[in-house]
Design a protein around this motif. Structure first.
Motif, PDB file in Angstrom:
ATOM      1  N   VAL A 492       0.819  -1.208   0.000  1.00 23.84           N
ATOM      2  CA  VAL A 492       0.000   0.000   0.000  1.00 23.84           C
ATOM      3  C   VAL A 492       0.853   1.260   0.000  1.00 23.84           C
ATOM      4  O   VAL A 492       0.446   2.301  -0.526  1.00 23.84           O
ATOM      5  CB  VAL A 492      -0.962   0.027   1.216  1.00 23.84           C
ATOM      6  CG1 VAL A 492      -2.118  -0.909   1.004  1.00 23.84           C
ATOM      7  CG2 VAL A 492      -0.231  -0.306   2.501  1.00 23.84           C
ATOM      8  N   TRP A 493       2.048   1.197   0.597  1.00 24.53           N
ATOM      9  CA  TRP A 493       2.910   2.378   0.618  1.00 24.53           C
ATOM     10  C   TRP A 493       3.404   2.723  -0.781  1.00 24.53           C
ATOM     11  O   TRP A 493       3.571   3.906  -1.124  1.00 24.53           O
ATOM     12  CB  TRP A 493       4.084   2.164   1.566  1.00 24.53           C
ATOM     13  CG  TRP A 493       3.671   2.160   2.994  1.00 24.53           C
ATOM     14  CD1 TRP A 493       3.488   1.066   3.789  1.00 24.53           C
ATOM     15  CD2 TRP A 493       3.352   3.291   3.808  1.00 24.53           C
ATOM     16  NE1 TRP A 493       3.075   1.450   5.046  1.00 24.53           N
ATOM     17  CE2 TRP A 493       2.981   2.808   5.085  1.00 24.53           C
ATOM     18  CE3 TRP A 493       3.338   4.664   3.571  1.00 24.53           C
ATOM     19  CZ2 TRP A 493       2.621   3.657   6.126  1.00 24.53           C
ATOM     20  CZ3 TRP A 493       2.971   5.513   4.609  1.00 24.53           C
ATOM     21  CH2 TRP A 493       2.616   5.013   5.869  1.00 24.53           C
ATOM     22  N   GLU A 494       3.625   1.718  -1.588  1.00 24.05           N
ATOM     23  CA  GLU A 494       4.024   1.969  -2.977  1.00 24.05           C
ATOM     24  C   GLU A 494       2.909   2.711  -3.713  1.00 24.05           C
ATOM     25  O   GLU A 494       3.162   3.637  -4.488  1.00 24.05           O
ATOM     26  CB  GLU A 494       4.335   0.651  -3.675  1.00 24.05           C
ATOM     27  CG  GLU A 494       4.816   0.819  -5.110  1.00 24.05           C
ATOM     28  CD  GLU A 494       5.049  -0.528  -5.786  1.00 24.05           C
ATOM     29  OE1 GLU A 494       5.432  -0.515  -6.974  1.00 24.05           O
ATOM     30  OE2 GLU A 494       4.837  -1.571  -5.149  1.00 24.05           O
ATOM     31  N   LEU A 495       1.675   2.318  -3.465  1.00 22.50           N
ATOM     32  CA  LEU A 495       0.539   2.986  -4.094  1.00 22.50           C
ATOM     33  C   LEU A 495       0.463   4.446  -3.657  1.00 22.50           C
ATOM     34  O   LEU A 495       0.185   5.341  -4.467  1.00 22.50           O
ATOM     35  CB  LEU A 495      -0.742   2.247  -3.737  1.00 22.50           C
ATOM     36  CG  LEU A 495      -2.010   2.601  -4.504  1.00 22.50           C
ATOM     37  CD1 LEU A 495      -1.837   2.358  -5.994  1.00 22.50           C
ATOM     38  CD2 LEU A 495      -3.177   1.792  -3.980  1.00 22.50           C
ATOM     39  N   LEU A 496       0.728   4.707  -2.388  1.00 17.77           N
ATOM     40  CA  LEU A 496       0.734   6.078  -1.899  1.00 17.77           C
ATOM     41  C   LEU A 496       1.836   6.894  -2.580  1.00 17.77           C
ATOM     42  O   LEU A 496       1.639   8.063  -2.930  1.00 17.77           O
ATOM     43  CB  LEU A 496       0.942   6.073  -0.380  1.00 17.77           C
ATOM     44  CG  LEU A 496       0.758   7.411   0.326  1.00 17.77           C
ATOM     45  CD1 LEU A 496      -0.696   7.853   0.287  1.00 17.77           C
ATOM     46  CD2 LEU A 496       1.235   7.312   1.773  1.00 17.77           C
ATOM     47  N   GLY A 497       2.988   6.276  -2.798  1.00 16.43           N
ATOM     48  CA  GLY A 497       4.060   6.952  -3.525  1.00 16.43           C
ATOM     49  C   GLY A 497       3.656   7.312  -4.936  1.00 16.43           C
ATOM     50  O   GLY A 497       4.003   8.388  -5.454  1.00 16.43           O
ATOM     51  N   HIS A 498       2.900   6.435  -5.580  1.00 11.37           N
ATOM     52  CA  HIS A 498       2.414   6.729  -6.928  1.00 11.37           C
ATOM     53  C   HIS A 498       1.434   7.908  -6.937  1.00 11.37           C
ATOM     54  O   HIS A 498       1.389   8.670  -7.905  1.00 11.37           O
ATOM     55  CB  HIS A 498       1.735   5.495  -7.523  1.00 11.37           C
ATOM     56  CG  HIS A 498       2.688   4.418  -7.939  1.00 11.37           C
ATOM     57  ND1 HIS A 498       3.841   4.670  -8.659  1.00 11.37           N
ATOM     58  CD2 HIS A 498       2.654   3.065  -7.741  1.00 11.37           C
ATOM     59  CE1 HIS A 498       4.475   3.539  -8.888  1.00 11.37           C
ATOM     60  NE2 HIS A 498       3.780   2.555  -8.343  1.00 11.37           N
ATOM     61  N   LEU A 499       0.648   8.066  -5.873  1.00  8.59           N
ATOM     62  CA  LEU A 499      -0.258   9.216  -5.785  1.00  8.59           C
ATOM     63  C   LEU A 499       0.536  10.523  -5.765  1.00  8.59           C
ATOM     64  O   LEU A 499       0.190  11.479  -6.465  1.00  8.59           O
ATOM     65  CB  LEU A 499      -1.118   9.117  -4.519  1.00  8.59           C
ATOM     66  CG  LEU A 499      -2.328   8.188  -4.561  1.00  8.59           C
ATOM     67  CD1 LEU A 499      -2.876   7.970  -3.153  1.00  8.59           C
ATOM     68  CD2 LEU A 499      -3.420   8.757  -5.467  1.00  8.59           C
ATOM     69  N   ARG A 500       1.584  10.560  -4.964  1.00  8.59           N
ATOM     70  CA  ARG A 500       2.407  11.768  -4.895  1.00  8.59           C
ATOM     71  C   ARG A 500       3.110  12.034  -6.225  1.00  8.59           C
ATOM     72  O   ARG A 500       3.182  13.176  -6.695  1.00  8.59           O
ATOM     73  CB  ARG A 500       3.437  11.617  -3.783  1.00  8.59           C
ATOM     74  CG  ARG A 500       2.826  11.623  -2.376  1.00  8.59           C
ATOM     75  CD  ARG A 500       3.920  11.520  -1.335  1.00  8.59           C
ATOM     76  NE  ARG A 500       3.433  11.711   0.018  1.00  8.59           N
ATOM     77  CZ  ARG A 500       3.657  10.866   1.015  1.00  8.59           C
ATOM     78  NH1 ARG A 500       4.347   9.754   0.805  1.00  8.59           N
ATOM     79  NH2 ARG A 500       3.202  11.120   2.228  1.00  8.59           N
ATOM     80  N   ALA A 501       3.621  10.969  -6.849  1.00  7.14           N
ATOM     81  CA  ALA A 501       4.292  11.126  -8.140  1.00  7.14           C
ATOM     82  C   ALA A 501       3.326  11.618  -9.207  1.00  7.14           C
ATOM     83  O   ALA A 501       3.712  12.405 -10.090  1.00  7.14           O
ATOM     84  CB  ALA A 501       4.915   9.793  -8.560  1.00  7.14           C
ATOM     85  N   ALA A 502       2.069  11.170  -9.139  1.00  5.54           N
ATOM     86  CA  ALA A 502       1.062  11.601 -10.115  1.00  5.54           C
ATOM     87  C   ALA A 502       0.814  13.097 -10.011  1.00  5.54           C
ATOM     88  O   ALA A 502       0.653  13.788 -11.034  1.00  5.54           O
ATOM     89  CB  ALA A 502      -0.233  10.824  -9.899  1.00  5.54           C
ATOM     90  N   LEU A 503       0.794  13.643  -8.795  1.00  2.00           N
ATOM     91  CA  LEU A 503       0.605  15.091  -8.637  1.00  2.00           C
ATOM     92  C   LEU A 503       1.806  15.850  -9.185  1.00  2.00           C
ATOM     93  O   LEU A 503       1.644  16.878  -9.871  1.00  2.00           O
ATOM     94  CB  LEU A 503       0.382  15.430  -7.159  1.00  2.00           C
ATOM     95  CG  LEU A 503       0.191  16.916  -6.845  1.00  2.00           C
ATOM     96  CD1 LEU A 503      -0.988  17.499  -7.625  1.00  2.00           C
ATOM     97  CD2 LEU A 503      -0.004  17.126  -5.338  1.00  2.00           C
ATOM     98  N   ASP A 504       3.004  15.378  -8.917  1.00  2.00           N
ATOM     99  CA  ASP A 504       4.207  16.022  -9.464  1.00  2.00           C
ATOM    100  C   ASP A 504       4.169  16.047 -10.986  1.00  2.00           C
ATOM    101  O   ASP A 504       4.538  17.038 -11.623  1.00  2.00           O
ATOM    102  CB  ASP A 504       5.467  15.284  -8.986  1.00  2.00           C
ATOM    103  CG  ASP A 504       5.718  15.466  -7.503  1.00  2.00           C
ATOM    104  OD1 ASP A 504       5.193  16.441  -6.917  1.00  2.00           O
ATOM    105  OD2 ASP A 504       6.448  14.627  -6.916  1.00  2.00           O
ATOM    106  N   GLU A 505       3.686  14.955 -11.564  1.00  2.00           N
ATOM    107  CA  GLU A 505       3.604  14.875 -13.039  1.00  2.00           C
ATOM    108  C   GLU A 505       2.632  15.910 -13.584  1.00  2.00           C
ATOM    109  O   GLU A 505       2.900  16.559 -14.586  1.00  2.00           O
ATOM    110  CB  GLU A 505       3.158  13.451 -13.407  1.00  2.00           C
ATOM    111  CG  GLU A 505       3.435  13.070 -14.841  1.00  2.00           C
ATOM    112  CD  GLU A 505       3.119  11.598 -15.092  1.00  2.00           C
ATOM    113  OE1 GLU A 505       3.646  11.060 -16.081  1.00  2.00           O
ATOM    114  OE2 GLU A 505       2.347  10.988 -14.327  1.00  2.00           O
TER     115      GLU A 505
END
Length: 512
Positions: A492-505
């Motif tokens: 689940v932590w990996e998924l949370l990291g993807h959420l943050r990366a999506a906003l940066d993108e």
């Protein structure tokens, strides 16, 4: 005292050995002068319970499950059944906290008492403390949950007597005191000394009485066919917009016919085909849970929304679509079709129903995880959500309640867990549930400690998918809570990291 509705009761029915149906929140606090203690929380709860009826009512079941249960005051209320204290082992970091919260979140609430618990969790790094609170979904929806939260929070650290009755009775419309600003980016056992406490003002009414319950059950079961027919006709009017069912041959024709028969002449906007593809998220869930939580700046989300002419919620849905896509791509499990997401919506009218129960529905929309381009994914998410909202605005808000009302109470109570498990294997109606709850943009306090973050945590089930993403905007940040079944989501932590990366993108797109 009142009876649960079919929708309220359905949240009880879905519970099984592997499924819990409570909603929760994890507050991270700076305890300041150390005032956030178990004794202080007990005093606060006992002092303000009258502001949130859901905290003092227990279930009264009808014999043999012949009808939906009733809510009644608990004359033997004891705070020791609801308030607990835990100390984390070192190092007391986010991962250790998440493990403890996941363990508590996986446990069902005891139906012999009012359906809520609060856990004070100490031992966090930096001297912080956490307060995890869970309440059964049969007792609250988003609005009553906000009312409960508001009843316990203050506008200033020393304002211990400020209450929901004075602060507007709900978190969302509270106005910031002059001079307040948004926060900066912030990086279980049953404890000892659990003294008992009695809630002041508890009623002595223990329920409607056996004779009354049985008489009511007899009347409602005798009239069930008529009520079921009405509910079926109302639900059929929007059959072409209900997940899975809308893909059946003739769904559109049945919907138009039902609207004609009922005299509903409102034109319904067309909706895309809502068939949830197979993903790792869907399938039978286990009894274990995993939790992750984190925050992103709300100003960044608003910046993307403004730059692209869409809503904040559209950006949130895009972040989820992007994170899910990245997670699925890494596991070579990305479907060619878009995922289908359910978004809970509060439809409560003014005043509610005595502060207990559910007035909710759901918007169901495709989530364009199959779109590779970031800007195109953002655009398609916004278009899909606008179309879904237009359709939702034209349809009766009661369709979820109507579906729950078609079968008699004894049948739904017995059949729901088996039907949900079957649906998870054969035909999942949705892939994921995503919720976005607006909150106050100024600091709030609990027992004098400042609430730094508030992470909402919700339900995973066989039918809704083994992953739930919920976010809450508070004090300048968007706080995400992710709950998953470990057999469906391995990290689940990996998924949370993807959420943050999506906003940066998305931010990089707007800067380009």
């Amino acid at each position: 005292m009142r009876q649960l509705t079919a929708l309220d009761a359905q949240f009880l029915n879905v519970e099984s050995a592997t499924t819990t149906a409570h909603v929760a929140g994890l507050a991270i606090l700076d305890p300041a002068d150390g005032a956030v203690t178990r004794d202080a929380l007990a005093r606060l709860l006992l002092d303000r319970m009258h502001l949130s009826p859901a905290l003092s009512l227990r279930l009264v079941p009808v014999p043999f499950g012949l009808d939906h249960p009733y809510w009644a005051a608990d004359p033997g209320f004891d705070i020791a059944n609801h308030l607990f204290e835990t100390v984390l082992p070192e190092p007391g970091d986010q991962r250790r906290l998440a493990e403890e919260v996941a363990r508590i979140h996986a446990r069902r609430l005891d139906r012999a008492h009012p359906l809520w618990e609060m856990h004070l969790i100490r031992g966090l790094a930096g001297g912080l403390v956490a307060v995890y609170t869970k309440v059964h979904h049969a007792a609250i929806d988003g609005v009553t949950g906000a009312e409960t939260l508001a009843a316990l929070l203050d506008l200033a650290p020393g304002d211990r007597r400020a209450s929901a009755s004075r602060a507007g009775a709900t978190v969302v419309p509270l106005r910031a005191p002059a001079g307040t600003r948004g926060r900066s980016d912030q990086g279980s056992g049953r404890g000892a000394d659990q003294g008992s406490g009695r809630s002041a003002g508890q009623g002595s009414d223990e329920g409607p009485g056996l004779a009354r319950m049985l008489a009511g059950a007899a009347v409602r079961n005798a009239t069930q066919p008529v009520r079921a027919l009405r509910s079926a006709v109302r639900a059929a009017a929007d059959l072409d917009a209900i997940p899975l069912v809308s893909t059946l041959p003739g769904a559109g024709l049945i919907s138009r016919t039902a609207r004609f028969v009922s005299g509903d002449r409102h034109e319904r906007p067309e909706v895309p085909r809502l068939a949830a593809p197979r993903t790792p998220f869907n399938g039978p869930v286990s009894a274990e849970r995993r939790v992750a939580f984190g925050s992103v700046p709300l100003k960044d989300v608003k910046s993307v929304a403004k730059a692209n002419g869409i809503s904040v919620n559209d950006v949130v849905m895009t972040l989820c679509a992007s994170a899910l896509r990245a997670w699925l791509v890494e596991r070579a499990a990305l479907p060619e079709e878009p995922l289908v997401a359910a978004v809970p919506v509060a439809v409560r009218g003014g005043g509610g129903r005595d502060g207990v129960g559910n007035h909710i529905s759901a918007i169901v929309a495709p989530l364009p995880t199959n779109v590779a381009g970031v800007r195109e994914r953002l655009r398609e998410t916004g278009a899909a959500m606008r179309a879904a909202k237009r359709r939702f605005a034209q349809a009766p808000a009661s369709w979820l309640e109507d579906l729950c009302s078609v079968l008699p109470a004894p049948v739904t109570a017995l059949a729901t867990p088996a039907l949900f498990r079957l649906a998870s294997v054969a035909f999942p109606p949705v892939n994921i549930i995503v919720s976005n709850v607006p909150g106050p943009q100024f600091p709030l306090y609990l027992c004098g400690g400042r609430v730094l973050s508030y992470y909402p945590l919700s339900v995973v089930s066989d039918v809704g998918g083994g992953l739930n993403i919920t976010c809450f905007s508070y004090d300048g940040m968007l706080d995400f809570g992710v709950v998953a079944c470990p057999e469906r989501v391995d990290d689940v932590w990996e998924l949370l990291g993807h959420l943050r990366a999506a906003l940066d993108e998305l931010l990089d797109l707007d800067r380009a």
